[in-house]
Design an enzyme around this catalytic site. Structure first.
Site, PDB file in Angstrom:
ATOM      1  N   SER A 114      79.566  52.093 -84.146  1.00  0.00           N
ATOM      2  CA  SER A 114      79.906  53.500 -84.309  1.00  0.00           C
ATOM      3  C   SER A 114      81.070  53.651 -85.292  1.00  0.00           C
ATOM      4  O   SER A 114      80.993  53.163 -86.418  1.00  0.00           O
ATOM      5  CB  SER A 114      80.222  54.118 -82.943  1.00  0.00           C
ATOM      6  OG  SER A 114      80.366  55.508 -83.025  1.00  0.00           O
ATOM      7  N   ASP A 161      69.300  58.835 -83.295  1.00  0.00           N
ATOM      8  CA  ASP A 161      70.740  58.823 -83.516  1.00  0.00           C
ATOM      9  C   ASP A 161      71.035  59.647 -84.767  1.00  0.00           C
ATOM     10  O   ASP A 161      70.387  59.454 -85.807  1.00  0.00           O
ATOM     11  CB  ASP A 161      71.218  57.380 -83.689  1.00  0.00           C
ATOM     12  CG  ASP A 161      72.712  57.264 -83.953  1.00  0.00           C
ATOM     13  OD1 ASP A 161      73.435  58.275 -83.830  1.00  0.00           O
ATOM     14  OD2 ASP A 161      73.156  56.155 -84.293  1.00  0.00           O
ATOM     15  N   HIS A 167      72.385  56.588 -79.852  1.00  0.00           N
ATOM     16  CA  HIS A 167      73.767  56.235 -80.146  1.00  0.00           C
ATOM     17  C   HIS A 167      74.525  55.881 -78.858  1.00  0.00           C
ATOM     18  O   HIS A 167      74.445  56.594 -77.862  1.00  0.00           O
ATOM     19  CB  HIS A 167      74.479  57.384 -80.846  1.00  0.00           C
ATOM     20  CG  HIS A 167      75.765  56.968 -81.484  1.00  0.00           C
ATOM     21  ND1 HIS A 167      75.840  56.514 -82.790  1.00  0.00           N
ATOM     22  CD2 HIS A 167      77.034  56.898 -81.006  1.00  0.00           C
ATOM     23  CE1 HIS A 167      77.090  56.202 -83.080  1.00  0.00           C
ATOM     24  NE2 HIS A 167      77.828  56.429 -82.010  1.00  0.00           N
TER      25      HIS A 167
END
Length: 415
Positions: free
Chosen positions: A201, A355, A385
């Site tokens: 991320s 995502d 995600h």
């Protein structure tokens, strides 16, 4: 006292009911996601905790909020997949204001190069800088698993977080810690030619930026490979196909991403619409980087689901002056110069179909390949995600979680 307890009960119950309504009114759970009921449950709890922070942050000190989460955490492990926990080494291993933890190899390493004398080291950056979440042991199981399965030393770096610290604290802290340990690899018996950096991320964004910044440093060992798990590598265009298609998919909606971005970059939240619509980016800047940011670089098969062609709105100079630092290469590593990209180490990129950051991985993959960098790409049709953090959480795990972790392990063992 009874009145106070009743009032608190009503308050917390009311917030939870609101979070449930918010989820079902605004959230989209694609049919390709496995265990949708589980994901809905996790997202409701996530919204509940985020809402509590928003409501209480003006009245309760940060330590009180952390106490709240420390109570919630044993009941709902890892419900906040974007939160980087703060691990601490003994005092003599601290790097300035940065904290880190070292996960040693569980057995004699097999990843050392022939003739080498040490182990591989991972420099791991995971989670995000959103709000004041800071749950202990959030990534501990994942780090232990990676170190054990790859017989590697794994170093996890903690960094200063919002609301007390803003950009460029994250980048500076991780850069300082990375340089410190790259210079001290011999201390830990690590083979300097076998260093892998990994990030998830926003951690993937920092890994990408640090790897770029270390290009050409003759005083440091060269990074062997970078592993980027659904990274955030550009803040220019939030209207790419995946941003449109997955803007309301748990556990990272576009609204939450933009709010977190504003919090970290100290941008007033009133400019969120300008950021989403691209009006904070000057026309000449769009023209300069369009060759790398254009949706035309996204394969056609990823545009079949609800994508509408888009162009930025009229330029807003006031928005640009407020948000211009989000266009810096440290915050948008996708726009680094070709000469820098061409010198990057081989890369392993993970993307998830459900995502909003899927297309960031696709754009960065193309940038790397266009400059001759070897890229291994792993895409999950059922991924979302934050899924990697659930891989060892039993009832809370998802098939895609273990797939990502095992793919990363397989890649690292193969280089």
């Amino acid at each position: 006292m009874r009145v106070l307890l009743l009032a608190l009960t009503v308050f917390f119950l009311g917030v939870f009911v609101w979070a449930v309504f918010e989820h079902f009114l605004t959230t989209d759970v694609p049919a390709t996601l496995q265990h949708p009921a589980k994901l809905r449950f996790l997202h409701c709890i996530f919204l509940y905790l985020v809402t509590l922070v928003s409501l209480l942050s003006g009245y309760v000190i940060t330590s009180g909020l952390l106490l709240l989460f420390s109570v919630a955490y044993p009941l709902f492990p890892l419900l906040l997949p974007f939160c980087l926990c703060l691990f601490r080494l003994p005092q003599d291993r601290l790097v300035s204001s940065v904290s880190a933890v070292l996960f040693p190899s569980p057995s004699p390493p097999f990843l050392a190069l022939p003739g080498g004398c040490g182990e591989m080291v991972w420099v791991l950056l995971m989670g995000c800088c959103s709000d004041c979440f800071c749950l202990a042991d959030c990534y501990h199981g994942l780090c232990n698993y990676l170190a054990r399965e790859t017989d590697s030393v794994l170093l996890m770096i903690g960094y200063r977080k919002v609301p007390d610290h803003h950009s460029p604290a994250l980048f500076q802290d991780c850069m300082n810690a990375s340089i410190h340990f790259l210079k001290a690899l011999e201390t830990y018996g690590v083979d300097a030619s076998r260093v892998v950096v990994c990030g998830e991320s926003i951690g993937g964004a920092v890994v990408a930026a640090i790897t770029q910044a270390l290009v050409g440093r003759s005083d440091l060992p060269r990074i062997r490979a970078q592993v980027l798990i659904y990274p955030f590598v550009q803040a220019f265009c939030l209207q790419l196909p995946s941003f449109q298609q997955n803007q309301n998919v748990p556990l990272l909606s576009r609204k939450f991403l933009v709010t977190s971005l504003c919090n970290y970059l100290a941008i007033d939240l009133s400019w969120r619409d300008a950021i989403v619509n691209g009006t904070c980016v000057p026309p000449d800047v769009w023209r300069k980087y369009e060759k790398w940011l254009s949706p035309d670089n996204i394969p056609k098969k990823f545009k079949n689901r609800g994508y509408q062609p888009w162009s930025p709105g009229p330029f807003n100079e006031a928005a640009y002056l407020e948000a211009r630092h989000m266009l810096d290469v440290e915050n948008s590593p996708l726009i680094a110069d070709d000469e820098v990209i061409a010198q990057l180490p081989e890369s392993f990129l993970v993307s998830c179909e459900n995502d909003i950051l899927r297309d960031d991985s696709l754009l960065y993959k193309k940038r790397l390949e266009d400059q001759g960098v070897r890229v291994t790409w792993y895409h999950l049709e059922d991924g979302f995600h934050g899924s990697v953090i659930f891989f060892d959480k039993k009832a809370l795990s998802f098939p895609c979680s273990l797939k990502i972790v095992n793919a990363v392990v397989s890649y690292v063992k193969g280089i």
